[in-house]
Design a protein around this motif. Structure first.
Motif, PDB file in Angstrom:
ATOM      1  N   LEU A  87      35.683  43.236  46.036  1.00 32.50           N
ATOM      2  CA  LEU A  87      34.603  42.348  46.466  1.00 32.50           C
ATOM      3  C   LEU A  87      34.898  40.967  45.902  1.00 32.50           C
ATOM      4  CD1 LEU A  87      31.729  41.685  47.499  1.00 32.50           C
ATOM      5  CD2 LEU A  87      30.849  42.709  45.406  1.00 32.50           C
ATOM      6  N   VAL A  88      35.037  39.969  46.779  1.00 32.27           N
ATOM      7  CA  VAL A  88      35.371  38.613  46.360  1.00 32.27           C
ATOM      8  C   VAL A  88      34.121  37.751  46.369  1.00 32.27           C
ATOM      9  CG1 VAL A  88      36.702  36.541  46.940  1.00 32.27           C
ATOM     10  CG2 VAL A  88      37.745  38.795  47.185  1.00 32.27           C
ATOM     11  N   LEU A  89      33.894  37.054  45.269  1.00 28.56           N
ATOM     12  CA  LEU A  89      32.775  36.114  45.154  1.00 28.56           C
ATOM     13  C   LEU A  89      33.281  34.696  45.377  1.00 28.56           C
ATOM     14  CD1 LEU A  89      31.217  37.464  41.830  1.00 28.56           C
ATOM     15  CD2 LEU A  89      30.697  38.154  44.182  1.00 28.56           C
ATOM     16  N   GLY A  90      32.521  33.911  46.100  1.00 30.99           N
ATOM     17  CA  GLY A  90      32.853  32.502  46.257  1.00 30.99           C
ATOM     18  C   GLY A  90      33.707  32.177  47.452  1.00 30.99           C
ATOM     19  N   GLY A  91      33.893  33.136  48.345  1.00 26.30           N
ATOM     20  CA  GLY A  91      34.686  32.905  49.548  1.00 26.30           C
ATOM     21  C   GLY A  91      33.790  32.634  50.738  1.00 26.30           C
ATOM     22  N   ALA A  92      34.402  32.488  51.894  1.00 23.99           N
ATOM     23  CA  ALA A  92      33.653  32.323  53.134  1.00 23.99           C
ATOM     24  C   ALA A  92      32.999  33.656  53.475  1.00 23.99           C
ATOM     25  CB  ALA A  92      34.583  31.888  54.261  1.00 23.99           C
ATOM     26  N   PRO A  93      31.685  33.681  53.718  1.00 20.70           N
ATOM     27  CA  PRO A  93      31.005  34.952  53.924  1.00 20.70           C
ATOM     28  C   PRO A  93      31.325  35.659  55.226  1.00 20.70           C
ATOM     29  CG  PRO A  93      29.469  33.141  54.146  1.00 20.70           C
ATOM     30  CD  PRO A  93      30.785  32.561  53.700  1.00 20.70           C
ATOM     31  N   GLU A  94      31.693  34.943  56.274  1.00 14.61           N
ATOM     32  CA  GLU A  94      32.011  35.587  57.551  1.00 14.61           C
ATOM     33  C   GLU A  94      33.498  35.448  57.803  1.00 14.61           C
ATOM     34  OE1 GLU A  94      29.982  32.709  57.743  1.00 14.61           O
ATOM     35  OE2 GLU A  94      28.182  33.794  57.221  1.00 14.61           O
ATOM     36  N   PRO A  95      34.231  36.574  57.947  1.00 13.47           N
ATOM     37  CA  PRO A  95      35.668  36.499  58.174  1.00 13.47           C
ATOM     38  C   PRO A  95      36.037  35.664  59.390  1.00 13.47           C
ATOM     39  CG  PRO A  95      35.030  38.747  57.693  1.00 13.47           C
ATOM     40  CD  PRO A  95      33.766  37.939  57.824  1.00 13.47           C
ATOM     41  N   GLU A  96      35.218  35.717  60.464  1.00 14.39           N
ATOM     42  CA  GLU A  96      35.568  34.944  61.634  1.00 14.39           C
ATOM     43  C   GLU A  96      35.339  33.449  61.442  1.00 14.39           C
ATOM     44  OE1 GLU A  96      33.578  37.664  61.735  1.00 14.39           O
ATOM     45  OE2 GLU A  96      31.620  36.748  61.760  1.00 14.39           O
ATOM     46  N   ALA A  97      34.462  33.078  60.504  1.00 13.42           N
ATOM     47  CA  ALA A  97      34.194  31.665  60.251  1.00 13.42           C
ATOM     48  C   ALA A  97      35.260  31.054  59.360  1.00 13.42           C
ATOM     49  CB  ALA A  97      32.822  31.487  59.603  1.00 13.42           C
ATOM     50  N   GLY A  98      35.895  31.858  58.555  1.00 12.01           N
ATOM     51  CA  GLY A  98      36.925  31.362  57.660  1.00 12.01           C
ATOM     52  C   GLY A  98      37.529  32.534  56.928  1.00 12.01           C
ATOM     53  N   THR A  99      38.830  32.604  56.852  1.00 13.99           N
ATOM     54  CA  THR A  99      39.470  33.757  56.243  1.00 13.99           C
ATOM     55  C   THR A  99      40.003  33.434  54.861  1.00 13.99           C
ATOM     56  OG1 THR A  99      41.555  33.217  57.295  1.00 13.99           O
ATOM     57  CG2 THR A  99      40.105  34.769  58.454  1.00 13.99           C
ATOM     58  N   LYS A 100      39.360  32.534  54.175  1.00 13.41           N
ATOM     59  CA  LYS A 100      39.851  32.181  52.855  1.00 13.41           C
ATOM     60  C   LYS A 100      38.756  32.395  51.815  1.00 13.41           C
ATOM     61  CE  LYS A 100      43.491  29.209  54.149  1.00 13.41           C
ATOM     62  NZ  LYS A 100      44.732  29.747  53.743  1.00 13.41           N
ATOM     63  N   ALA A 101      39.152  32.904  50.660  1.00 12.41           N
ATOM     64  CA  ALA A 101      38.290  32.963  49.488  1.00 12.41           C
ATOM     65  C   ALA A 101      38.870  31.915  48.568  1.00 12.41           C
ATOM     66  CB  ALA A 101      38.340  34.337  48.841  1.00 12.41           C
ATOM     67  N   GLY A 102      38.298  30.728  48.594  1.00 11.63           N
ATOM     68  CA  GLY A 102      38.937  29.604  47.919  1.00 11.63           C
ATOM     69  C   GLY A 102      40.252  29.363  48.618  1.00 11.63           C
ATOM     70  N   ALA A 103      41.358  29.426  47.873  1.00  9.49           N
ATOM     71  CA  ALA A 103      42.671  29.231  48.485  1.00  9.49           C
ATOM     72  C   ALA A 103      43.371  30.542  48.769  1.00  9.49           C
ATOM     73  CB  ALA A 103      43.544  28.374  47.561  1.00  9.49           C
ATOM     74  N   GLY A 104      42.733  31.680  48.460  1.00  7.18           N
ATOM     75  CA  GLY A 104      43.381  32.972  48.661  1.00  7.18           C
ATOM     76  C   GLY A 104      42.998  33.574  49.996  1.00  7.18           C
ATOM     77  N   THR A 105      43.956  33.984  50.768  1.00  6.29           N
ATOM     78  CA  THR A 105      43.669  34.568  52.065  1.00  6.29           C
ATOM     79  C   THR A 105      42.980  35.913  51.897  1.00  6.29           C
ATOM     80  OG1 THR A 105      45.566  33.466  52.999  1.00  6.29           O
ATOM     81  CG2 THR A 105      44.699  35.318  54.234  1.00  6.29           C
ATOM     82  N   VAL A 106      41.890  36.110  52.629  1.00  2.00           N
ATOM     83  CA  VAL A 106      41.128  37.354  52.563  1.00  2.00           C
ATOM     84  C   VAL A 106      41.592  38.326  53.638  1.00  2.00           C
ATOM     85  CG1 VAL A 106      38.837  38.361  52.808  1.00  2.00           C
ATOM     86  CG2 VAL A 106      39.136  36.233  51.549  1.00  2.00           C
ATOM     87  N   ALA A 107      41.683  37.875  54.865  1.00  2.00           N
ATOM     88  CA  ALA A 107      42.027  38.767  55.979  1.00  2.00           C
ATOM     89  C   ALA A 107      43.390  39.407  55.744  1.00  2.00           C
ATOM     90  CB  ALA A 107      42.026  37.987  57.287  1.00  2.00           C
ATOM     91  N   GLY A 108      43.445  40.715  55.902  1.00  2.00           N
ATOM     92  CA  GLY A 108      44.705  41.422  55.786  1.00  2.00           C
ATOM     93  C   GLY A 108      45.173  41.662  54.369  1.00  2.00           C
ATOM     94  N   ASN A 109      44.388  41.300  53.384  1.00  2.00           N
ATOM     95  CA  ASN A 109      44.808  41.479  51.993  1.00  2.00           C
ATOM     96  C   ASN A 109      44.045  42.582  51.287  1.00  2.00           C
ATOM     97  OD1 ASN A 109      46.937  39.712  51.716  1.00  2.00           O
ATOM     98  ND2 ASN A 109      45.622  37.981  51.264  1.00  2.00           N
ATOM     99  N   GLY A 110      43.396  43.447  52.030  1.00  2.00           N
ATOM    100  CA  GLY A 110      42.694  44.561  51.407  1.00  2.00           C
ATOM    101  C   GLY A 110      41.382  44.177  50.766  1.00  2.00           C
ATOM    102  N   ILE A 111      40.830  43.046  51.159  1.00  2.00           N
ATOM    103  CA  ILE A 111      39.539  42.625  50.625  1.00  2.00           C
ATOM    104  C   ILE A 111      38.464  43.214  51.527  1.00  2.00           C
ATOM    105  CG2 ILE A 111      38.081  40.664  50.007  1.00  2.00           C
ATOM    106  CD1 ILE A 111      40.798  40.775  48.491  1.00  2.00           C
ATOM    107  N   GLU A 112      37.611  44.064  50.968  1.00  2.00           N
ATOM    108  CA  GLU A 112      36.594  44.714  51.775  1.00  2.00           C
ATOM    109  C   GLU A 112      35.390  43.833  52.042  1.00  2.00           C
ATOM    110  OE1 GLU A 112      39.314  47.624  50.860  1.00  2.00           O
ATOM    111  OE2 GLU A 112      38.327  46.337  49.428  1.00  2.00           O
ATOM    112  N   SER A 113      35.054  42.974  51.092  1.00  2.00           N
ATOM    113  CA  SER A 113      33.799  42.258  51.213  1.00  2.00           C
ATOM    114  C   SER A 113      33.901  40.906  50.529  1.00  2.00           C
ATOM    115  CB  SER A 113      32.691  43.097  50.569  1.00  2.00           C
ATOM    116  OG  SER A 113      31.428  42.617  50.890  1.00  2.00           O
ATOM    117  N   VAL A 114      33.239  39.915  51.116  1.00  2.00           N
ATOM    118  CA  VAL A 114      33.220  38.564  50.571  1.00  2.00           C
ATOM    119  C   VAL A 114      31.776  38.096  50.518  1.00  2.00           C
ATOM    120  CG1 VAL A 114      33.997  36.178  50.908  1.00  2.00           C
ATOM    121  CG2 VAL A 114      35.486  38.066  51.571  1.00  2.00           C
ATOM    122  N   ILE A 115      31.392  37.544  49.382  1.00  2.00           N
ATOM    123  CA  ILE A 115      30.062  36.946  49.245  1.00  2.00           C
ATOM    124  C   ILE A 115      30.270  35.452  49.049  1.00  2.00           C
ATOM    125  CG2 ILE A 115      27.958  36.787  47.880  1.00  2.00           C
ATOM    126  CD1 ILE A 115      28.341  39.657  47.056  1.00  2.00           C
ATOM    127  N   GLY A 116      29.747  34.663  49.973  1.00  2.00           N
ATOM    128  CA  GLY A 116      29.864  33.209  49.871  1.00  2.00           C
ATOM    129  C   GLY A 116      29.037  32.667  48.728  1.00  2.00           C
TER     130      GLY A 116
END
Length: 145
Positions: free
Chosen positions: A85-114
């Motif tokens: 679970l990543v904190l501080g990233g873009a909450p919607e994968p389709e709106a943005g696939t980055k958690a800060g500078a780290g790519t979320v999509a395809g990296n095994g990240i299940e959930s992001v909380i903006g």
């Protein structure tokens, strides 16, 4: 018997980590903060017996190294299904696939909380990820933890 959700928190900022630990522990979690320096994180990741139900990464400051450490922890024996679970990233994968500078999509990240996020949202997402993994394990015949 009381059930505590075991959390591995990866956060390089001591003050933020302490606040997140207090929040999570107040809601029935047993949280281990990994950090603040990379050497401490690596030593903790290599410690025998570290087991987490959910890995929480604060990606606000150093997303790349923090996410890499989370994936390294999940790569250890017994952690293959542990959600990240990543904190501080873009909450919607389709709106943005980055958690800060780290790519979320395809990296095994299940959930992001903006950011910013409410404590209740964090606790709810942790519980949701733990339930999801438990249900998937039961459907495969794995023992419930």
């Amino acid at each position: 018997m009381t059930h505590y959700t075991r959390i591995a928190l990866i956060d390089p900022d001591e003050a933020t980590a302490a606040a997140l630990v207090a929040t999570l522990d107040a809601h029935g979690c047993a949280t281990v903060a990994l950090g603040p320096d990379t050497r401490d994180m690596r030593e903790t990741l290599d410690a025998p017996g570290l087991r987490a139900d959910v890995i929480v990464v604060n990606a606000a400051r150093t997303p790349g190294p923090s996410i890499a450490l989370a994936r390294r922890l999940r790569g250890r024996a017994g952690h293959g299904a542990t959600p990240i679970l990543v904190l501080g990233g873009a909450p919607e994968p389709e709106a943005g696939t980055k958690a800060g500078a780290g790519t979320v999509a395809g990296n095994g990240i299940e959930s992001v909380i903006g950011a910013p996020f409410a404590d209740a949202a964090l606790v709810s997402r942790v519980r949701s990820e733990e339930r999801r993994v438990g249900q998937e394990g039961r459907s495969r015949g794995a023992p419930d933890h």
